[in-house]
Design a protein around this motif. Sequence first.
Motif, mmCIF file in Angstrom:
data_model
loop_
_atom_site.group_PDB
_atom_site.id
_atom_site.type_symbol
_atom_site.label_atom_id
_atom_site.label_comp_id
_atom_site.label_asym_id
_atom_site.label_seq_id
_atom_site.Cartn_x
_atom_site.Cartn_y
_atom_site.Cartn_z
ATOM 1 N N HIS A 169 -3.345 4.635 11.216
ATOM 2 C CA HIS A 169 -2.575 5.845 11.517
ATOM 3 C C HIS A 169 -1.275 5.876 10.719
ATOM 4 C CE1 HIS A 169 -5.338 6.829 14.746
ATOM 5 N NE2 HIS A 169 -5.223 5.582 15.198
ATOM 6 N N SER A 170 -0.627 4.746 10.542
ATOM 7 C CA SER A 170 0.624 4.716 9.795
ATOM 8 C C SER A 170 0.393 5.087 8.334
ATOM 9 C CB SER A 170 1.276 3.336 9.891
ATOM 10 O OG SER A 170 0.430 2.346 9.323
ATOM 11 N N LEU A 171 -0.698 4.633 7.735
ATOM 12 C CA LEU A 171 -0.998 4.987 6.349
ATOM 13 C C LEU A 171 -1.350 6.468 6.221
ATOM 14 C CD1 LEU A 171 -3.080 1.939 5.017
ATOM 15 C CD2 LEU A 171 -0.738 2.581 4.450
ATOM 16 N N GLU A 172 -2.107 6.972 7.193
ATOM 17 C CA GLU A 172 -2.485 8.384 7.149
ATOM 18 C C GLU A 172 -1.251 9.280 7.227
ATOM 19 O OE1 GLU A 172 -5.469 11.462 9.557
ATOM 20 O OE2 GLU A 172 -5.190 9.375 10.220
ATOM 21 N N ASP A 173 -0.351 8.966 8.129
ATOM 22 C CA ASP A 173 0.872 9.758 8.255
ATOM 23 C C ASP A 173 1.757 9.596 7.025
ATOM 24 O OD1 ASP A 173 -0.047 10.492 10.734
ATOM 25 O OD2 ASP A 173 1.123 8.970 11.801
ATOM 26 N N TYR A 174 1.794 8.383 6.482
ATOM 27 C CA TYR A 174 2.649 8.146 5.314
ATOM 28 C C TYR A 174 2.152 8.926 4.102
ATOM 29 C CZ TYR A 174 5.052 5.781 1.518
ATOM 30 O OH TYR A 174 5.800 5.512 0.408
ATOM 31 N N VAL A 175 0.835 8.983 3.912
ATOM 32 C CA VAL A 175 0.274 9.722 2.776
ATOM 33 C C VAL A 175 0.641 11.201 2.867
ATOM 34 C CG1 VAL A 175 -1.889 10.542 1.783
ATOM 35 C CG2 VAL A 175 -1.599 8.119 2.286
ATOM 36 N N LYS A 176 0.528 11.765 4.062
ATOM 37 C CA LYS A 176 0.873 13.181 4.226
ATOM 38 C C LYS A 176 2.346 13.426 3.926
ATOM 39 C CE LYS A 176 -2.719 14.142 7.671
ATOM 40 N NZ LYS A 176 -3.003 14.571 9.061
ATOM 41 N N GLU A 177 3.212 12.530 4.409
ATOM 42 C CA GLU A 177 4.645 12.693 4.163
ATOM 43 C C GLU A 177 4.990 12.523 2.684
ATOM 44 O OE1 GLU A 177 6.560 9.918 6.690
ATOM 45 O OE2 GLU A 177 5.994 10.924 8.560
ATOM 46 N N ALA B 113 0.829 -1.212 0.000
ATOM 47 C CA ALA B 113 0.000 0.000 0.000
ATOM 48 C C ALA B 113 0.861 1.260 0.000
ATOM 49 C CB ALA B 113 -0.927 -0.016 1.212
ATOM 50 N N LYS B 114 1.942 1.252 0.772
ATOM 51 C CA LYS B 114 2.818 2.427 0.798
ATOM 52 C C LYS B 114 3.496 2.650 -0.551
ATOM 53 C CE LYS B 114 3.828 2.527 5.746
ATOM 54 N NZ LYS B 114 4.876 2.439 6.787
#
Length: 272
Positions: free
Chosen positions: A112-120, A51-52
Amino acid sequence: MKLSIATTLLASTAAHAFSDSSPFVLFSTSKLNTPEKYNQLQTSNQVIASAKEILSSCPTSDYVIVSQPNVHAADIRDGSRCKMRSLCDAIASKEVKGRFSVAEVVGDLSTHSLEDYVKEACAAKGKVANTIKVDLTHLPSLEQKDKREQVLASNDDQLGIMLDTLKGDYTLVMVSDPNEFRAYQPDFVEPVHMDLKREVFHFEEDKGNQTHDTRPLFVKYQFFTPGIFVSLIALVVMLSILGVGLRALGSLEVSYGAFDKEMGPAAQKKQQ
């Protein structure tokens, strides 16, 4: 057409084939760099890594992170029938151009990890990611089938209303976090250890104290078990056979001169 696309997205598997797994769904109105072939049974680490990699390009400006706790693949799709019509209709929509889903994911997925990764990832490309977090109602246990279906239908309606408000390009990710399903853990009964005691005691239930057993020796203990008794009989039979053999050897009568060598004239004539 919509039904066939939704069925392909959530591959057909046996209902509750893996009780400790949950589905992962990702689709977008933009084209995604998804793997050509992938297994429908993966670990959470494998799914998060895929996904990332897909979201690293920041395909859209809006991202919907949907958390549906305690969901199973059979809750979304039962054979050819889709239980979450709003989700299936959104997946099968002509506007959706990229899809990635895994029916059985073993392990917890962190939204939460996906949400933060998308923003970064979007910030690294000079874009601003607008993330929308949707926490759906926790599904009841499998034993409460009717209540579970009602909550699932209500969650699907809530998801459909939210999808209708989206305009423009968007990417939706639905995970189960946390998942209450647990793998089967076998329970083994510990063996009972019985210690041998030199003295025999019997307990008086009415008094609750211990008294020394004064019964006779042959009453307290068993000296001749069936195994010992059979062994004694076999020993008697073998000793009887040995005695007959010894008596047969002892009954042989041979004179002392039977094996003496003749040295006289008569013996020399026989040799000539």
